[in-house]
Design a protein around this motif. Sequence first.
Motif, PDB file in Angstrom:
ATOM      1  N   HIS A 296       8.812  -0.874  -1.037  1.00  0.00           N
ATOM      2  CA  HIS A 296       8.561  -0.607  -2.442  1.00  0.00           C
ATOM      3  C   HIS A 296       7.076  -0.311  -2.619  1.00  0.00           C
ATOM      4  N   TRP A 297       6.772   0.593  -3.513  1.00  0.00           N
ATOM      5  CA  TRP A 297       5.351   0.890  -3.786  1.00  0.00           C
ATOM      6  C   TRP A 297       5.163   1.068  -5.274  1.00  0.00           C
ATOM      7  N   TYR A 298       3.904   1.066  -5.622  1.00  0.00           N
ATOM      8  CA  TYR A 298       3.619   1.109  -7.042  1.00  0.00           C
ATOM      9  C   TYR A 298       2.212   1.630  -7.212  1.00  0.00           C
ATOM     10  N   PHE A 299       2.077   2.598  -8.126  1.00  0.00           N
ATOM     11  CA  PHE A 299       0.770   3.230  -8.324  1.00  0.00           C
ATOM     12  C   PHE A 299       0.191   2.796  -9.659  1.00  0.00           C
ATOM     13  N   ASP A 300      -1.026   2.308  -9.592  1.00  0.00           N
ATOM     14  CA  ASP A 300      -1.704   1.874 -10.792  1.00  0.00           C
ATOM     15  C   ASP A 300      -2.749   2.925 -11.148  1.00  0.00           C
ATOM     16  N   PRO A 301      -2.490   3.688 -12.238  1.00  0.00           N
ATOM     17  CA  PRO A 301      -3.432   4.767 -12.551  1.00  0.00           C
ATOM     18  C   PRO A 301      -4.779   4.247 -13.033  1.00  0.00           C
ATOM     19  N   ALA A 302      -4.818   2.991 -13.483  1.00  0.00           N
ATOM     20  CA  ALA A 302      -6.067   2.437 -13.990  1.00  0.00           C
ATOM     21  C   ALA A 302      -7.143   2.424 -12.902  1.00  0.00           C
ATOM     22  N   ASN A 303      -6.740   2.091 -11.670  1.00  0.00           N
ATOM     23  CA  ASN A 303      -7.771   2.056 -10.627  1.00  0.00           C
ATOM     24  C   ASN A 303      -7.425   2.930  -9.414  1.00  0.00           C
ATOM     25  N   ASP A 304      -6.499   3.852  -9.633  1.00  0.00           N
ATOM     26  CA  ASP A 304      -6.179   4.818  -8.581  1.00  0.00           C
ATOM     27  C   ASP A 304      -5.803   4.173  -7.256  1.00  0.00           C
ATOM     28  N   THR A 305      -5.075   3.081  -7.320  1.00  0.00           N
ATOM     29  CA  THR A 305      -4.656   2.472  -6.056  1.00  0.00           C
ATOM     30  C   THR A 305      -3.139   2.425  -5.976  1.00  0.00           C
ATOM     31  N   VAL A 306      -2.676   2.372  -4.751  1.00  0.00           N
ATOM     32  CA  VAL A 306      -1.245   2.248  -4.522  1.00  0.00           C
ATOM     33  C   VAL A 306      -1.011   0.898  -3.855  1.00  0.00           C
ATOM     34  N   SER A 307      -0.132   0.107  -4.450  1.00  0.00           N
ATOM     35  CA  SER A 307       0.209  -1.176  -3.823  1.00  0.00           C
ATOM     36  C   SER A 307       1.580  -1.034  -3.199  1.00  0.00           C
ATOM     37  N   MET A 308       1.766  -1.729  -2.123  1.00  0.00           N
ATOM     38  CA  MET A 308       3.075  -1.642  -1.467  1.00  0.00           C
ATOM     39  C   MET A 308       3.461  -2.954  -0.841  1.00  0.00           C
ATOM     40  N   SER A 309       4.719  -3.082  -0.485  1.00  0.00           N
ATOM     41  CA  SER A 309       5.169  -4.316   0.134  1.00  0.00           C
ATOM     42  C   SER A 309       4.522  -4.474   1.501  1.00  0.00           C
ATOM     43  N   VAL A 310       4.384  -5.766   1.893  1.00  0.00           N
ATOM     44  CA  VAL A 310       3.671  -6.082   3.132  1.00  0.00           C
ATOM     45  C   VAL A 310       4.237  -5.327   4.325  1.00  0.00           C
ATOM     46  N   SER A 311       5.587  -5.378   4.415  1.00  0.00           N
ATOM     47  CA  SER A 311       6.177  -4.772   5.607  1.00  0.00           C
ATOM     48  C   SER A 311       5.966  -3.263   5.616  1.00  0.00           C
ATOM     49  N   LEU A 312       5.972  -2.669   4.413  1.00  0.00           N
ATOM     50  CA  LEU A 312       5.758  -1.226   4.339  1.00  0.00           C
ATOM     51  C   LEU A 312       4.352  -0.889   4.806  1.00  0.00           C
ATOM     52  N   ALA A 313       3.373  -1.649   4.278  1.00  0.00           N
ATOM     53  CA  ALA A 313       1.984  -1.407   4.666  1.00  0.00           C
ATOM     54  C   ALA A 313       1.849  -1.508   6.182  1.00  0.00           C
ATOM     55  N   ARG A 314       2.508  -2.526   6.743  1.00  0.00           N
ATOM     56  CA  ARG A 314       2.417  -2.730   8.184  1.00  0.00           C
ATOM     57  C   ARG A 314       3.069  -1.561   8.922  1.00  0.00           C
ATOM     58  N   ASP A 315       4.248  -1.173   8.445  1.00  0.00           N
ATOM     59  CA  ASP A 315       4.954  -0.076   9.116  1.00  0.00           C
ATOM     60  C   ASP A 315       4.158   1.224   9.068  1.00  0.00           C
ATOM     61  N   LEU A 316       3.468   1.441   7.960  1.00  0.00           N
ATOM     62  CA  LEU A 316       2.733   2.695   7.830  1.00  0.00           C
ATOM     63  C   LEU A 316       1.368   2.611   8.492  1.00  0.00           C
ATOM     64  N   GLY A 317       1.043   1.431   8.974  1.00  0.00           N
ATOM     65  CA  GLY A 317      -0.207   1.283   9.711  1.00  0.00           C
ATOM     66  C   GLY A 317      -1.423   1.071   8.820  1.00  0.00           C
ATOM     67  N   PHE A 318      -1.208   0.613   7.580  1.00  0.00           N
ATOM     68  CA  PHE A 318      -2.355   0.261   6.730  1.00  0.00           C
ATOM     69  C   PHE A 318      -2.662  -1.209   6.943  1.00  0.00           C
ATOM     70  N   ASP A 319      -3.972  -1.587   6.909  1.00  0.00           N
ATOM     71  CA  ASP A 319      -4.244  -3.009   7.115  1.00  0.00           C
ATOM     72  C   ASP A 319      -4.240  -3.785   5.807  1.00  0.00           C
ATOM     73  N   SER A 320      -4.039  -3.090   4.693  1.00  0.00           N
ATOM     74  CA  SER A 320      -3.968  -3.810   3.425  1.00  0.00           C
ATOM     75  C   SER A 320      -2.769  -3.301   2.641  1.00  0.00           C
ATOM     76  N   GLU A 321      -2.262  -4.203   1.741  1.00  0.00           N
ATOM     77  CA  GLU A 321      -1.110  -3.773   0.951  1.00  0.00           C
ATOM     78  C   GLU A 321      -1.531  -2.884  -0.194  1.00  0.00           C
ATOM     79  N   ARG A 322      -2.841  -2.758  -0.343  1.00  0.00           N
ATOM     80  CA  ARG A 322      -3.334  -1.977  -1.466  1.00  0.00           C
ATOM     81  C   ARG A 322      -4.283  -0.921  -0.899  1.00  0.00           C
ATOM     82  N   VAL A 323      -3.956   0.325  -1.098  1.00  0.00           N
ATOM     83  CA  VAL A 323      -4.837   1.366  -0.566  1.00  0.00           C
ATOM     84  C   VAL A 323      -5.203   2.343  -1.674  1.00  0.00           C
ATOM     85  N   SER A 324      -6.372   2.928  -1.538  1.00  0.00           N
ATOM     86  CA  SER A 324      -6.806   3.892  -2.549  1.00  0.00           C
ATOM     87  C   SER A 324      -6.019   5.179  -2.354  1.00  0.00           C
TER      88      SER A 324
END
Length: 686
Positions: A155-183
């Motif tokens: 699951h992911w979610y985009f917050d237009p207020a600060n231009d970040t995308v948050s995602m579930s932990v496992s998704l972040a891990r699968d996509l190779g991001f080290d944080s659940e929140r990426v710009s």
Amino acid sequence: MTNDNHTDKRENVLIIDDESVTRMMVRQVLEQSGYHVSEAPNGGAGLDHVKQQMPDLILLDVRMPDMNGFDTCRAIRTLVNGSHVPILMLTALDDIVSVQLAFDSGATDFITKPINWALLAQRLNYALRTKKQEEQLRASEARLAHAQQLARLGHWYFDPANDTVSMSVSLARDLGFDSERVSLQTLSARIHRQDRRLVFRTLRKVFTEGNSADIEFRLVNELGRVCNLHLLVERRNIHGVVVMEGTVQDVTARIEAEARISYFAHYDRLTDLPNRVLFWDRLTHSIAEGKRSGEHFAVLMIDLDRFNVLNASIGHTNGDLVIKEIASRLQGCLRSSDTLSRIGGDEFAIIYHGLDSDTNLGPTLSRLMSAFEEPVRHPGADLHVSASIGVAIFPDDGEDLDTLLMHVDVARSRAKQIPGTSYQFYASAMGASVRDRIAMEAALRDALSSNAFELYYQPLVRLNDSVVWGVEALLRWHHPERGMVPPDEFIPILEETGLLHDVGEWIVRQACNDMGDHTFVVSINLSPMQFRNGDLLDRILRVLDETHFPPERLQVEITENVLIDDHRKAKTVLEALRQKQVKVAVDDFGTGFSSLAYLKAYNADFLKIDKSFICELEEDKSNMAIVRSAINLGHDLGMHIIGEGVENIGSLDMLARMGCDVAQGYLIARPLDRGKLERWLAERDM
Ligand code: C2E
Ligand code: CA
Ligand code: CA
């Protein structure tokens, strides 16, 4: 704290209370309501019980010596499976502080003392039902999480207020991001370059138009590995704030599987060749294209003979190896533009394009046939595999798929009746020219080895004393079915296929051998293409050497085209031949460029005036003028003149009067086979 009974289906309630009266009362009341009750007189004993066997519910007194209820409750909650058991705290009616503390220490609910016995069982019932619902919810959540993990869904979610995308932990891990929140920037950099526009255009559209959308795109991780993602995006308005959210699923495995499925749907697993489905497809396409452009093409079907028998005797695994070997041999015979496919167990098919622009189907057929000459190596024994090849031509033999294939099949089954590897064309009345040409090529290939060529000799006579000055060697071909084929029909094919290099060498050898015993000149024709190979000179000199034929008795006839074609190469060869005393004659003079400059440069010994000027010499004044000036020109350049095509006495007389040196023509003799020539010569001597 005993009374354990494992087979018992009743729910276990543990009462932890230092007052034995309360414990006894609880037991009596609850057992009546169908519960199984255990007792513990203090916190420590209760904890021990819980560690050994977790009850379904705990009634826990707050006020106890040593370890009070709050501490006991906290201790239970820290146990491995102690977090979910309902703990009901027994507190004094007026003790609000304890109620608060009870919840803080992890209690599920509380029951006031003195206990309302009539309601106790109800309360327990209620607590246990809630517990069960929670358990079910937890289980289904766990199942969902597991399913998501399996489906690589996040699951992911985009917050237009600060231009970040948050995602579930496992998704972040699968996509190779080290944080659940990426710009948004970080994310964008990882989207495949070709897909960026698509992704952002879709997101923008959903954001402004308020719909949902789903797309597939590629993400590239730091290692360069590409994963395919399926993105679902929705716009939602949460208390006046617009957010974008959705799911993302890693569909790489599916895409890869689809690619594999599509590959195996169109390609043969064993040989990696296009299979029947793809062949049909390509053939349909070729037919449509052929109808549009008018192009001819050939369809070939190659069927291995008695392959079932072979398969049964060597086993299927070895049979497969044979098929693979044959497939690679066949592939080696073809151009990359030809489609070779395996359309059945022991059946191959070919679409051969470009019949109009090249004449290579003949050589290709020969190559395909010779692909079966070498035995297939096999432990135990070398296997001889033969094949039957059917050929049909589009559009002559069929303008649609079914007719064409039916006719190739007819041709193939006709080839089957011939022992060994062979091919057959589907013979329809139409399109004979293309097929004839192809069949002729194939037959010419065998002509040398099957002794189908023969040399005829036409005498050349000196005009001033009627002595036989020489003979011109002329090639003849006895076609297996058609009989004698005129050289004008087959020599161009020998030239185009390159066969004339070998045939040309054979002509020189044959002529030298045939005419070795005579003393006159033997004239042979050289085609411009024979000069294109670097080895013409070597071949001629080698033959002269081998046959001990005197070089000064050999003459080569070349047309002016030889001089035009590649004049430096030709010049070198001709000069070297003249050096060895071989004579050079310019043939068919008057029909080509007749360039004086060339004639001078090549220093030819003889000029042969073309028969088209000679045969009607008397009737045509302009021919007369041409012949006269050619004779004078030749003589001025130091050459002797041969007039060919002398058919009547008038022409012969006129040539003699004009000063022509040698004459050749039907009037004197037709081209004769060797025996007839010898007889002709003998009669003349008498
Ligand atoms: P070419 O070199 O001009 O050969 C002379 C052709 O004229 C021969 O035809 C010959 O039979 C024909 N001819 C001779 N006297 C007369 C006549 O009085 N009247 C008429 N109408 N024709 C006459 P052929 O044998 O059919 O050869 C045709 C052509 O094929 C030759 O023309 C030559 O270009 C080519 N050719 C024949 N043999 C060879 C060969 O061994 N090597 C090469 N490279 N070309 C050859
Ligand atoms: Ca000639
Ligand atoms: Ca000629």
